[in-house]
Motif scaffolding. Structure first.
Motif, PDB file in Angstrom:
ATOM      1  N   GLU A 191      24.509  41.164   8.562  1.00 26.58           N
ATOM      2  CA  GLU A 191      25.874  41.649   8.381  1.00 26.58           C
ATOM      3  C   GLU A 191      26.029  43.078   8.889  1.00 26.58           C
ATOM      4  OE1 GLU A 191      28.322  39.658   4.829  1.00 26.58           O
ATOM      5  OE2 GLU A 191      26.615  40.847   4.149  1.00 26.58           O
ATOM      6  N   VAL A 192      25.019  43.908   8.643  1.00 24.71           N
ATOM      7  CA  VAL A 192      25.077  45.288   9.121  1.00 24.71           C
ATOM      8  C   VAL A 192      25.079  45.329  10.647  1.00 24.71           C
ATOM      9  CG1 VAL A 192      23.836  47.485   9.203  1.00 24.71           C
ATOM     10  CG2 VAL A 192      24.021  46.242   7.045  1.00 24.71           C
ATOM     11  N   ASP A 193      24.284  44.472  11.268  1.00 23.70           N
ATOM     12  CA  ASP A 193      24.184  44.440  12.729  1.00 23.70           C
ATOM     13  C   ASP A 193      24.283  42.992  13.200  1.00 23.70           C
ATOM     14  OD1 ASP A 193      23.634  44.636  15.388  1.00 23.70           O
ATOM     15  OD2 ASP A 193      21.706  45.632  15.175  1.00 23.70           O
ATOM     16  N   PRO A 194      25.487  42.500  13.533  1.00 19.88           N
ATOM     17  CA  PRO A 194      25.663  41.096  13.929  1.00 19.88           C
ATOM     18  C   PRO A 194      24.908  40.704  15.200  1.00 19.88           C
ATOM     19  CG  PRO A 194      27.760  42.081  13.307  1.00 19.88           C
ATOM     20  CD  PRO A 194      26.773  43.202  13.417  1.00 19.88           C
ATOM     21  N   GLN A 195      24.359  41.675  15.927  1.00 18.48           N
ATOM     22  CA  GLN A 195      23.534  41.329  17.085  1.00 18.48           C
ATOM     23  C   GLN A 195      22.093  41.010  16.690  1.00 18.48           C
ATOM     24  OE1 GLN A 195      23.769  44.311  20.120  1.00 18.48           O
ATOM     25  NE2 GLN A 195      25.932  43.947  20.533  1.00 18.48           N
ATOM     26  N   PHE A 196      21.746  41.245  15.425  1.00 11.99           N
ATOM     27  CA  PHE A 196      20.384  41.011  14.946  1.00 11.99           C
ATOM     28  C   PHE A 196      20.256  39.526  14.580  1.00 11.99           C
ATOM     29  CE2 PHE A 196      16.981  42.997  11.926  1.00 11.99           C
ATOM     30  CZ  PHE A 196      15.986  42.401  12.673  1.00 11.99           C
ATOM     31  N   VAL A 197      20.247  38.670  15.595  1.00 16.80           N
ATOM     32  CA  VAL A 197      20.282  37.221  15.386  1.00 16.80           C
ATOM     33  C   VAL A 197      19.027  36.742  14.657  1.00 16.80           C
ATOM     34  CG1 VAL A 197      20.398  34.988  16.552  1.00 16.80           C
ATOM     35  CG2 VAL A 197      21.782  36.901  17.375  1.00 16.80           C
ATOM     36  N   LYS A 198      17.885  37.358  14.948  1.00 10.67           N
ATOM     37  CA  LYS A 198      16.651  36.918  14.295  1.00 10.67           C
ATOM     38  C   LYS A 198      16.756  37.046  12.772  1.00 10.67           C
ATOM     39  CE  LYS A 198      11.759  37.681  13.711  1.00 10.67           C
ATOM     40  NZ  LYS A 198      10.602  38.552  13.917  1.00 10.67           N
ATOM     41  N   ALA A 199      17.400  38.112  12.294  1.00 12.85           N
ATOM     42  CA  ALA A 199      17.544  38.288  10.849  1.00 12.85           C
ATOM     43  C   ALA A 199      18.338  37.132  10.249  1.00 12.85           C
ATOM     44  CB  ALA A 199      18.226  39.621  10.544  1.00 12.85           C
ATOM     45  N   ALA A 200      19.384  36.684  10.959  1.00  8.38           N
ATOM     46  CA  ALA A 200      20.183  35.564  10.460  1.00  8.38           C
ATOM     47  C   ALA A 200      19.364  34.282  10.407  1.00  8.38           C
ATOM     48  CB  ALA A 200      21.418  35.375  11.337  1.00  8.38           C
ATOM     49  N   ILE A 201      18.570  34.037  11.445  1.00 12.30           N
ATOM     50  CA  ILE A 201      17.761  32.810  11.464  1.00 12.30           C
ATOM     51  C   ILE A 201      16.694  32.857  10.378  1.00 12.30           C
ATOM     52  CG2 ILE A 201      16.250  31.376  12.880  1.00 12.30           C
ATOM     53  CD1 ILE A 201      17.723  32.539  15.334  1.00 12.30           C
ATOM     54  N   PHE A 202      16.100  34.025  10.202  1.00 14.82           N
ATOM     55  CA  PHE A 202      15.096  34.193   9.158  1.00 14.82           C
ATOM     56  C   PHE A 202      15.735  34.009   7.784  1.00 14.82           C
ATOM     57  CE2 PHE A 202      11.198  37.097   8.148  1.00 14.82           C
ATOM     58  CZ  PHE A 202      10.559  36.007   7.587  1.00 14.82           C
ATOM     59  N   ALA A 203      16.979  34.499   7.615  1.00 16.96           N
ATOM     60  CA  ALA A 203      17.708  34.282   6.358  1.00 16.96           C
ATOM     61  C   ALA A 203      17.956  32.790   6.142  1.00 16.96           C
ATOM     62  CB  ALA A 203      19.032  35.043   6.385  1.00 16.96           C
ATOM     63  N   ALA A 204      18.298  32.089   7.228  1.00 13.15           N
ATOM     64  CA  ALA A 204      18.503  30.638   7.117  1.00 13.15           C
ATOM     65  C   ALA A 204      17.215  29.942   6.698  1.00 13.15           C
ATOM     66  CB  ALA A 204      18.995  30.092   8.456  1.00 13.15           C
ATOM     67  N   LEU A 205      16.087  30.380   7.240  1.00 14.67           N
ATOM     68  CA  LEU A 205      14.795  29.806   6.851  1.00 14.67           C
ATOM     69  C   LEU A 205      14.538  30.009   5.365  1.00 14.67           C
ATOM     70  CD1 LEU A 205      12.126  28.464   7.633  1.00 14.67           C
ATOM     71  CD2 LEU A 205      11.263  30.723   8.278  1.00 14.67           C
ATOM     72  N   ALA A 206      14.852  31.213   4.861  1.00 17.46           N
ATOM     73  CA  ALA A 206      14.678  31.475   3.425  1.00 17.46           C
ATOM     74  C   ALA A 206      15.577  30.562   2.600  1.00 17.46           C
ATOM     75  CB  ALA A 206      14.976  32.941   3.121  1.00 17.46           C
ATOM     76  N   ARG A 207      16.783  30.284   3.107  1.00 21.74           N
ATOM     77  CA  ARG A 207      17.688  29.394   2.376  1.00 21.74           C
ATOM     78  C   ARG A 207      17.135  27.978   2.263  1.00 21.74           C
ATOM     79  NH1 ARG A 207      23.993  30.760   4.131  1.00 21.74           N
ATOM     80  NH2 ARG A 207      24.001  32.919   3.348  1.00 21.74           N
ATOM     81  N   THR A 208      16.378  27.544   3.264  1.00 21.12           N
ATOM     82  CA  THR A 208      15.796  26.195   3.165  1.00 21.12           C
ATOM     83  C   THR A 208      14.828  26.113   1.988  1.00 21.12           C
ATOM     84  OG1 THR A 208      13.936  26.631   4.673  1.00 21.12           O
ATOM     85  CG2 THR A 208      15.989  25.870   5.661  1.00 21.12           C
TER      86      THR A 208
END
Length: 777
Positions: A421-438
């Motif tokens: 959210e702080v840096d929407p270009q940080f796509v890896k953080a979003a994917i890693f967050a999705a992995l944690a959600r699994t």
């Protein structure tokens, strides 16, 4: 602390006195006032703190206006008790304390340690930092936990080095005293206790060594409800059984048992030729120190080099046509200045704000964490860390990665998404967050997040992030070949060990066992928390197990056991190996060892279940029954088991042939709150198995129909594996093998557990079944 007006003790006690010894009690009556004073007086690379930092630390729920008001009040009260001359700062924006006016034992300890005055440093440690202090809300408790760990770790290093130095010089009495000192302030650190036991044995006092071992065992049992590690038990046994005393090893055999990563940040050099840029160099140097100090595994010193510096950060400011640029490096200390990382030049305007300097800080944080932080997985492509987000985004990413590595998946998902959210270009953080959600069971939410992040960053995402996202989404939906191909593409970009493991695991899941071994072999040492990733050992050993190379398997498993003595996954891997080597007694001993360890991703009952299946598969049914009973006993002793544990209990009872008890446990599981989608699937599958084994073919057929009709996109063929089991229980071999074939086509991950499933035992003699399990490459 000559000349100081106040003495503030924080190590083992909280005590504040004037220079003549008169107690100062009023500030200590208020927890947040103590916390504020302790934070200001504690050792920091930068002694002056911004007011907004202090507000976020102690009063995060207040807006800026109210937060500043509360902080002003607390500072007013402290000034009233301790005098205004104690404090210093920059107007109304920053605050600190004058080190010459207040002596703090924690700061004195750090200064002595950094100067190499180890005896003086250790003498200052009387116990835990700020014992008993707790402040609700804010980041203070997190800082306090980190500071406690940092000070204890440094004290351990100091005591360890003093112990080793005395032992090397033949000063056994002094070595034992330092080793005892270490166990005083690290009462559960078995490294310290093993060193003490060893030295007492060398000194000929085996009785005292064994008494110390019993003290440790009792302390661990009473306080933590665990037993000493196998290494400690083995050392005590060797001391007990040996007829002669041990000998002092040479220096090569007596390495320090503690490690400390110390990074020195040198002053930023001004190579612009313009003296007006000196202030910018100072600002940038402060930002580098503050940012690197957020890496909990790293100790940062500003400007100077301590006697045992690990690495050095240097930066220089250069002119360019349209402004300035910064060039920074991370070099290894004491190794001829070998460059570990050289950042690409970062452009700056003539008068940059703090945000503009975040790029420099983030790159050096990424480089340092990649080299030394055992919890943060970072990939480098062409020598650069993948995406260097803003400093604030990077901090959230680091904290989220740490939480992920410690199995705190809800916190990990929250922090990693905050980084995105702080840096929407940080796509890896979003994917890693999705992995944690699994791991939290939110598979649909995970897919939506990863897909949205990849679509939003279609133009800005790196090739690494695109392939990592493709791997994640393919794996989530059971598209095994797509996941495998994405991992192979990732390996073309970088050889990061985490990605190497993922590539090896995808080969394993496709039954490409030889390729799995080739990818993973020799990849069990290195940087990052991946080296403590217990699944690595199960995948590598599982591939060797299925290929029948049990002696290589045993060697790999024992490396994993040595690396992770308190983890259940390597024990489970050894269980498989020992069963295949026809060592049933050793398997049961491992099950007993597992019963004394706390559950994490798997439980001791999972180890017992695997042991039972493997023992039966390799011709030891009586031992298999004993293993299964041990697992059932562990489950029945649980005060409140989860739904997945109740389902495991039902499955184990079913495998023992006790269908009535299995049905009762299944019913108990269904009364608990809904778990993950896989728990729901397991409930349905077990109901079908119980019906089939109980002779109710009509009910079993009904369950098969329900399983076949499932449309959940995240099942990866697991529902068809259950269809296979039910058909096998109904003696419908052809239908079972056809369902098994469809399960693999739907994405069922191949794994070592499939070859020993009791419910598939009736299919083993079928050539078609054997062909489905035959390694592919």
């Amino acid at each position: 602390h000559e000349g100081a007006m106040f003495e503030f003790r924080t190590l083992g006690t909280i005590d504040l006195r004037m220079e003549d010894g008169t107690p100062v009690r009023e500030p200590l009556r208020h927890a947040k006032r103590v916390a504020l004073l302790a934070y200001l007086a504690a050792p920091h690379p930068i002694p002056i703190h911004r007011r907004e930092t202090l507000i976020a630390l102690l009063w995060p729920d207040l807006d800026e206006s109210h937060g500043r008001g509360v902080l002003r009040h607390e500072l007013y009260e402290l000034r009233k008790e301790l005098g205004p001359e104690l404090f210093c700062g920059n107007g109304g924006e920053s605050i600190g304390v004058e080190g010459g006016r207040i002596w703090c034992d924690a700061r004195a300890f750090t200064e002595a340690f950094d100067s190499g005055l180890l005896p003086e440093a250790v003498d200052l440690v009387r116990g835990e930092f700020l014992p008993g202090l707790h402040v609700d809300g804010g980041e203070f408790d997190r800082w306090l936990d980190g500071e406690r760990g940092r000070l204890t770790r440094r004290a351990g290093v100091a005591a360890d080095r003093l112990t080793a130095r005395a032992a090397k010089n033949g000063e056994l009495k002094a070595a034992i005293l330092w080793a005892r000192r270490w166990t005083d302030f690290a009462p559960y650190d078995e490294s310290a206790w093993r060193r003490l036991l060893f030295l007492l044995d060398v000194a000929g006092d085996r009785a005292e060594a064994l008494r110390c071992f019993e003290t440790l065992a009792a302390r661990l049992e009473e306080d933590l409800d665990i037993e000493p590690s196998p290494e400690t038990v083995s050392l005590a046994a060797s001391i007990r059984d040996r007829a002669t005393r041990g000998a002092i090893p040479d220096e090569a055999e007596f390495p320090p048992a503690s490690t400390l990563i110390v990074v020195a940040v040198r002053p930023v050099e001004n190579r612009t030729g313009d003296p007006r840029q000196e202030a910018l160099c100072l600002r940038l140097g402060d930002r580098l120190v503050e940012g690197l100090s957020e890496l909990a595994y790293v100790e940062v010193v500003a400007g100077s080099e301590v006697p045992w510096t690990t690495a050095i950060v240097t930066a220089a400011l250069y002119p360019r046509e349209d402004g300035l640029e910064v060039r920074a490096r991370l070099t290894k200390a004491g190794d001829g200045g070998r460059v570990l990382f050289a950042a690409e030049p970062v452009p700056l305007s003539w008068d940059p704000d703090d945000e503009a300097m975040s790029g420099v800080v983030a790159r050096m944080m990424a480089a340092t964490a990649a080299q030394y932080d055992p919890r943060v997985p970072i990939a480098f492509v062409h020598g650069l860390p993948v995406h260097t987000p803003t400093w604030e985004s990077w901090l959230e990413y680091i904290r989220g990665a740490e939480a992920f590595g410690e199995y705190r998946f809800e916190e990990a998902a929250r922090r990693l998404y905050a980084a995105y959210e702080v840096d929407p270009q940080f796509v890896k953080a979003a994917i890693f967050a999705a992995l944690a959600r699994t791991y939290c069971g939110d598979l649909e939410g995970a897919e939506l997040l990863a897909t949205a992040a990849l679509e939003a960053g279609a133009e800005s995402a790196s090739d690494y992030e695109r392939y990592f996202g493709a791997y994640f989404l393919s794996d989530l939906r059971g598209n095994r070949w797509e996941a495998y191909r994405a991992c192979r593409e990732l390996l073309r970009l970088t050889s990061h060990p985490v990605l190497t493991f993922l590539a090896g695991r995808e080969a394993y899941r496709l039954n490409r066992l030889t390729e799995c071994i080739r990818v993973l072999e020799g990849n069990d040492t290195g940087l990052g928390w991946w080296k403590d990733w217990a699944e690595w050992w199960e995948v590598f050993a599982g591939a060797l197990h299925l290929l029948g190379d049990h002696h290589s398997e045993l060697a790999a498993v024992m490396r994993g056991r040595a690396r992770l003595p308190g983890e259940l996954e390597p024990i489970r891997a050894e269980v498989r190996t020992r069963a295949a080597l026809h060592e049933p007694d050793a398997v049961l001993a491992l099950v007993d060892e597992a019963m004394r360890l706390p559950p994490k991703l798997i439980t001791p009952a999972d180890v017992a279940s695997t042991a039972a299946r493997e023992l039966e598969h390799h011709g030891h049914p009586a031992a298999g029954i004993s293993a299964r009973r041990a697992g059932l006993a562990w489950l029945s002793d649980r005060d409140s088991g989860s739904r997945s544990e109740k389902l495991l209990e039902a499955r184990m009872l079913l495998e023992m042939g006790d269908l009535v008890a299995a049905g009762q446990r299944l019913g108990a599981a269904q009364t608990l709150p809904a778990g993950t989608p896989l728990d729901d699937l397991a409930t349905l599958g077990l109901a079908g198995l119980l019906a089939a084994l109980g002779g109710d073919s009509e009910a079993a057929a009904g369950v098969i129909g329900q399983l076949e009709a499932l449309q959940n996109p995240y099942l990866s063929g697991r529902h068809l594996l259950m269809v296979t089991e039910i058909h096998a229980a109904l003696d419908q071999a052809d239908q079972a093998i056809e369902a098994f074939r469809r399960a693999f086509a739907a994405g069922l991950p191949f794994g070592v557990e499939l070859h020993s499933l009791p419910t598939l035992r009736s299919l083993v003699s079928s050539p078609e079944f054997e062909a489905l399990l035959k390694p592919r490459g």
